[in-house]
Motif scaffolding. Structure first.
Motif, PDB file in Angstrom:
ATOM      1  N   ALA A   1       0.829  -1.199   0.000  1.00 23.43           N
ATOM      2  CA  ALA A   1       0.000   0.000   0.000  1.00 23.43           C
ATOM      3  C   ALA A   1       0.864   1.251   0.000  1.00 23.43           C
ATOM      4  CB  ALA A   1      -0.910   0.001   1.227  1.00 23.43           C
ATOM      5  N   ASN A   2       0.319   2.329  -0.548  1.00 25.03           N
ATOM      6  CA  ASN A   2       1.030   3.600  -0.598  1.00 25.03           C
ATOM      7  C   ASN A   2       0.007   4.735  -0.542  1.00 25.03           C
ATOM      8  OD1 ASN A   2      -0.003   3.883  -3.305  1.00 25.03           O
ATOM      9  ND2 ASN A   2       1.689   2.585  -3.995  1.00 25.03           N
ATOM     10  N   ALA A   3       0.453   5.943  -0.799  1.00 27.33           N
ATOM     11  CA  ALA A   3      -0.440   7.095  -0.676  1.00 27.33           C
ATOM     12  C   ALA A   3      -1.676   6.968  -1.563  1.00 27.33           C
ATOM     13  CB  ALA A   3       0.325   8.379  -1.004  1.00 27.33           C
ATOM     14  N   SER A   4      -1.539   6.320  -2.711  1.00 28.56           N
ATOM     15  CA  SER A   4      -2.684   6.192  -3.622  1.00 28.56           C
ATOM     16  C   SER A   4      -3.742   5.222  -3.091  1.00 28.56           C
ATOM     17  CB  SER A   4      -2.212   5.733  -5.000  1.00 28.56           C
ATOM     18  OG  SER A   4      -1.687   4.420  -4.950  1.00 28.56           O
ATOM     19  N   THR A   5      -3.394   4.466  -2.042  1.00 26.89           N
ATOM     20  CA  THR A   5      -4.334   3.513  -1.460  1.00 26.89           C
ATOM     21  C   THR A   5      -5.192   4.146  -0.369  1.00 26.89           C
ATOM     22  OG1 THR A   5      -2.493   1.934  -1.739  1.00 26.89           O
ATOM     23  CG2 THR A   5      -4.443   1.110  -0.632  1.00 26.89           C
ATOM     24  N   ALA A   6      -4.859   5.367   0.035  1.00 26.10           N
ATOM     25  CA  ALA A   6      -5.522   5.990   1.183  1.00 26.10           C
ATOM     26  C   ALA A   6      -7.036   6.065   1.004  1.00 26.10           C
ATOM     27  CB  ALA A   6      -4.943   7.380   1.429  1.00 26.10           C
ATOM     28  N   HIS A   7      -7.501   6.376  -0.199  1.00 28.88           N
ATOM     29  CA  HIS A   7      -8.943   6.535  -0.399  1.00 28.88           C
ATOM     30  C   HIS A   7      -9.694   5.221  -0.229  1.00 28.88           C
ATOM     31  CE1 HIS A   7      -7.884   4.917  -4.344  1.00 28.88           C
ATOM     32  NE2 HIS A   7      -9.166   4.741  -4.592  1.00 28.88           N
ATOM     33  N   LEU A   8      -8.981   4.078  -0.320  1.00 33.88           N
ATOM     34  CA  LEU A   8      -9.590   2.776  -0.093  1.00 33.88           C
ATOM     35  C   LEU A   8      -9.526   2.371   1.377  1.00 33.88           C
ATOM     36  CD1 LEU A   8      -8.063   0.853  -3.134  1.00 33.88           C
ATOM     37  CD2 LEU A   8     -10.363   1.824  -2.975  1.00 33.88           C
ATOM     38  N   VAL A   9      -8.454   2.768   2.048  1.00 35.27           N
ATOM     39  CA  VAL A   9      -8.212   2.332   3.418  1.00 35.27           C
ATOM     40  C   VAL A   9      -8.989   3.157   4.438  1.00 35.27           C
ATOM     41  CG1 VAL A   9      -6.449   2.079   5.213  1.00 35.27           C
ATOM     42  CG2 VAL A   9      -5.941   1.399   2.857  1.00 35.27           C
ATOM     43  N   LEU A  10      -8.951   4.465   4.317  1.00 34.64           N
ATOM     44  CA  LEU A  10      -9.498   5.327   5.374  1.00 34.64           C
ATOM     45  C   LEU A  10     -10.990   5.098   5.633  1.00 34.64           C
ATOM     46  CD1 LEU A  10      -7.561   8.670   4.743  1.00 34.64           C
ATOM     47  CD2 LEU A  10      -6.988   6.755   6.249  1.00 34.64           C
ATOM     48  N   PRO A  11     -11.841   4.878   4.604  1.00 34.14           N
ATOM     49  CA  PRO A  11     -13.261   4.633   4.894  1.00 34.14           C
ATOM     50  C   PRO A  11     -13.530   3.321   5.637  1.00 34.14           C
ATOM     51  CG  PRO A  11     -12.977   5.370   2.627  1.00 34.14           C
ATOM     52  CD  PRO A  11     -11.619   5.043   3.153  1.00 34.14           C
ATOM     53  N   LEU A  12     -12.542   2.403   5.645  1.00 41.98           N
ATOM     54  CA  LEU A  12     -12.724   1.128   6.326  1.00 41.98           C
ATOM     55  C   LEU A  12     -12.525   1.234   7.828  1.00 41.98           C
ATOM     56  CD1 LEU A  12     -10.648  -1.193   3.933  1.00 41.98           C
ATOM     57  CD2 LEU A  12     -13.115  -0.800   3.889  1.00 41.98           C
ATOM     58  N   LEU A  13     -11.773   2.241   8.265  1.00 37.58           N
ATOM     59  CA  LEU A  13     -11.256   2.239   9.630  1.00 37.58           C
ATOM     60  C   LEU A  13     -12.336   2.333  10.691  1.00 37.58           C
ATOM     61  CD1 LEU A  13      -8.033   4.392   9.181  1.00 37.58           C
ATOM     62  CD2 LEU A  13      -8.270   1.897   9.175  1.00 37.58           C
ATOM     63  N   ALA A  14     -13.446   2.972  10.391  1.00 42.90           N
ATOM     64  CA  ALA A  14     -14.535   3.053  11.367  1.00 42.90           C
ATOM     65  C   ALA A  14     -15.116   1.685  11.696  1.00 42.90           C
ATOM     66  CB  ALA A  14     -15.634   3.977  10.843  1.00 42.90           C
ATOM     67  N   HIS A  15     -14.812   0.685  10.862  1.00 43.83           N
ATOM     68  CA  HIS A  15     -15.341  -0.666  11.048  1.00 43.83           C
ATOM     69  C   HIS A  15     -14.237  -1.661  11.403  1.00 43.83           C
ATOM     70  CE1 HIS A  15     -18.797   1.209   9.196  1.00 43.83           C
ATOM     71  NE2 HIS A  15     -18.076   1.486   8.127  1.00 43.83           N
ATOM     72  N   VAL A  16     -13.077  -1.160  11.852  1.00 45.80           N
ATOM     73  CA  VAL A  16     -11.912  -2.006  12.109  1.00 45.80           C
ATOM     74  C   VAL A  16     -11.529  -1.935  13.584  1.00 45.80           C
ATOM     75  CG1 VAL A  16      -9.441  -2.305  11.633  1.00 45.80           C
ATOM     76  CG2 VAL A  16     -11.033  -1.829   9.759  1.00 45.80           C
ATOM     77  N   ASP A  17     -11.414  -3.097  14.214  1.00 43.40           N
ATOM     78  CA  ASP A  17     -10.950  -3.152  15.601  1.00 43.40           C
ATOM     79  C   ASP A  17      -9.434  -3.060  15.689  1.00 43.40           C
ATOM     80  OD1 ASP A  17     -13.403  -3.599  17.219  1.00 43.40           O
ATOM     81  OD2 ASP A  17     -13.606  -5.340  15.900  1.00 43.40           O
ATOM     82  N   TYR A  18      -8.727  -3.741  14.791  1.00 42.13           N
ATOM     83  CA  TYR A  18      -7.264  -3.743  14.815  1.00 42.13           C
ATOM     84  C   TYR A  18      -6.748  -3.527  13.398  1.00 42.13           C
ATOM     85  CZ  TYR A  18      -7.987  -5.827  19.406  1.00 42.13           C
ATOM     86  OH  TYR A  18      -8.392  -6.060  20.700  1.00 42.13           O
ATOM     87  N   PHE A  19      -6.128  -2.371  13.171  1.00 39.43           N
ATOM     88  CA  PHE A  19      -5.502  -2.036  11.891  1.00 39.43           C
ATOM     89  C   PHE A  19      -4.029  -2.391  11.996  1.00 39.43           C
ATOM     90  CE2 PHE A  19      -3.877   1.556   9.030  1.00 39.43           C
ATOM     91  CZ  PHE A  19      -4.031   0.797   7.879  1.00 39.43           C
ATOM     92  N   MET A  20      -3.533  -3.307  11.119  1.00 40.78           N
ATOM     93  CA  MET A  20      -2.237  -3.939  11.344  1.00 40.78           C
ATOM     94  C   MET A  20      -1.290  -3.853  10.135  1.00 40.78           C
ATOM     95  SD  MET A  20      -3.236  -7.181  13.754  1.00 40.78           S
ATOM     96  CE  MET A  20      -4.029  -8.177  12.505  1.00 40.78           C
ATOM     97  N   PRO A  21      -0.997  -2.669   9.643  1.00 48.22           N
ATOM     98  CA  PRO A  21      -0.047  -2.565   8.528  1.00 48.22           C
ATOM     99  C   PRO A  21       1.394  -2.530   9.024  1.00 48.22           C
ATOM    100  CG  PRO A  21      -0.784  -0.386   9.109  1.00 48.22           C
ATOM    101  CD  PRO A  21      -1.505  -1.341  10.045  1.00 48.22           C
TER     102      PRO A  21
END
Length: 314
Positions: free
Chosen positions: A172-192
């Protein structure tokens, strides 16, 4: 529920060789010590390690209709992973990588995106793929059909059903942010990895990255820091650093996937936070001692013994 954890997302066949110091000129040949085929990917590598650690694991992903698919499915079944939710898609190749592992453990890769870009989870499949208390989504950014709103819907439904959700990425890189950030409200553990966390957020260091992702809705962040260990941050203010183990690195392929598997196993077994991080670190350390994403890990008991006895970096 039928399974301990469901592993949804990226499934890859890895072809690895080591040690590779250079690519031969013209059509010449260089001799190396080892070549392996393994099931990898942020879901595929993780589900096999989790199964080896004793979890009843469900694989949810896609392969093509080629010989690589046969190997992936056979290997998953060999380790006791349930494959009934794996999709076999005609007309496309199985996602695959060639990794030339350098003497220092670095692993430049050549990748065919393949079937994972055609993988999706239909609403009608939610009962089957969410039939576990822990749901792991792995590979956001390399799942063209599932990425975006489809992944948001999947994780939101998992949380609505009371599942614990974990999320990891690949390349993942900066261009992936628009896919990742909307998921975070539904994530208990973000593990990159910390590299991915920094590239997406534009922040430097685990503390600043954690503040960024917690601010975007994640309940907790667990960053792998390579040779510097791991960093945990929760929105309740908890902050924990866990040092890396002192090992001789052979290959770092799949270390993040092994960390995920170890942490998910620790969640399943309701370990305390510090033990969970140590167990996840031990899982990753074991994988780094061999070639491929499933190297080193034998069993839950062996990993516990490793956690207790392997020296940590000073």
């Amino acid at each position: 529920m039928r399974y301990d954890a469901s592993f949804i997302g990226l499934y890859i066949l890895d072809v690895l060789g080591r040690p590779v110091s250079r690519i031969p000129d013209r059509g010449n040949v260089e001799f190396i010590d080892e070549i392996r085929l393994t099931v990898a990917g942020t879901a595929g590598g993780t589900v096999i390690d989790a199964a080896k650690l004793g979890l009843k694991a469900l694989a949810v992903g896609a392969v093509g209709d080629d010989e690589k698919a046969d190997f992936v499915l056979m290997t998953l079944e060999k380790f006791g992973v349930e494959t009934a939710a794996m999709q076999r898609i005609s007309g496309v190749p199985t996602s695959a990588s060639i990794l030339n592992v350098r003497p220092n453990g670095d692993r430049p890769a050549l990748h065919v995106r393949g079937a994972s870009d055609h993988f999706d989870v239909a609403d009608a499949d939610y009962d089957r793929v969410l039939d576990a208390p822990i749901v792991h989504l792995g590979g956001t950014g390399l799942l063209s059909r599932l990425d975006g709103q489809r992944s948001v819907n999947l994780l939101a439904e998992a949380r609505r059903r009371g599942r614990t959700t974990t999320l990891d990425l690949l390349a993942a890189n900066a261009s992936t942010a628009h896919l990742v950030l909307p998921l975070l409200a539904h994530v208990d553990y973000f593990m990159p990895s910390i590299e991915e966390a920094q590239d997406i957020s534009g922040r430097l260091g685990p503390e600043a990255c954690a503040e960024f992702y917690l601010g975007h809705g994640a309940s907790a962040c667990v960053f792998t820091l390579g040779g510097d260990g791991a960093y945990f941050a929760h929105r309740d203010g908890t902050r924990v650093r866990s040092p890396a183990y002192a090992i001789d690195v052979v290959d770092t392929t799949g270390c993040g996937d092994a960390f995920d598997a170890g942490f998910i196993t620790a969640l399943h077994r309701k370990m305390d936070l510090e033990t969970s991080l140590r167990f996840a670190q031990a899982s990753a350390a074991l994988v780094a001692t061999g070639l491929g994403s499933d190297a080193g890990i034998r069993s839950f008991e062996h990993t516990m013994e490793t956690m207790r006895n392997l020296p940590v970096k000073g």
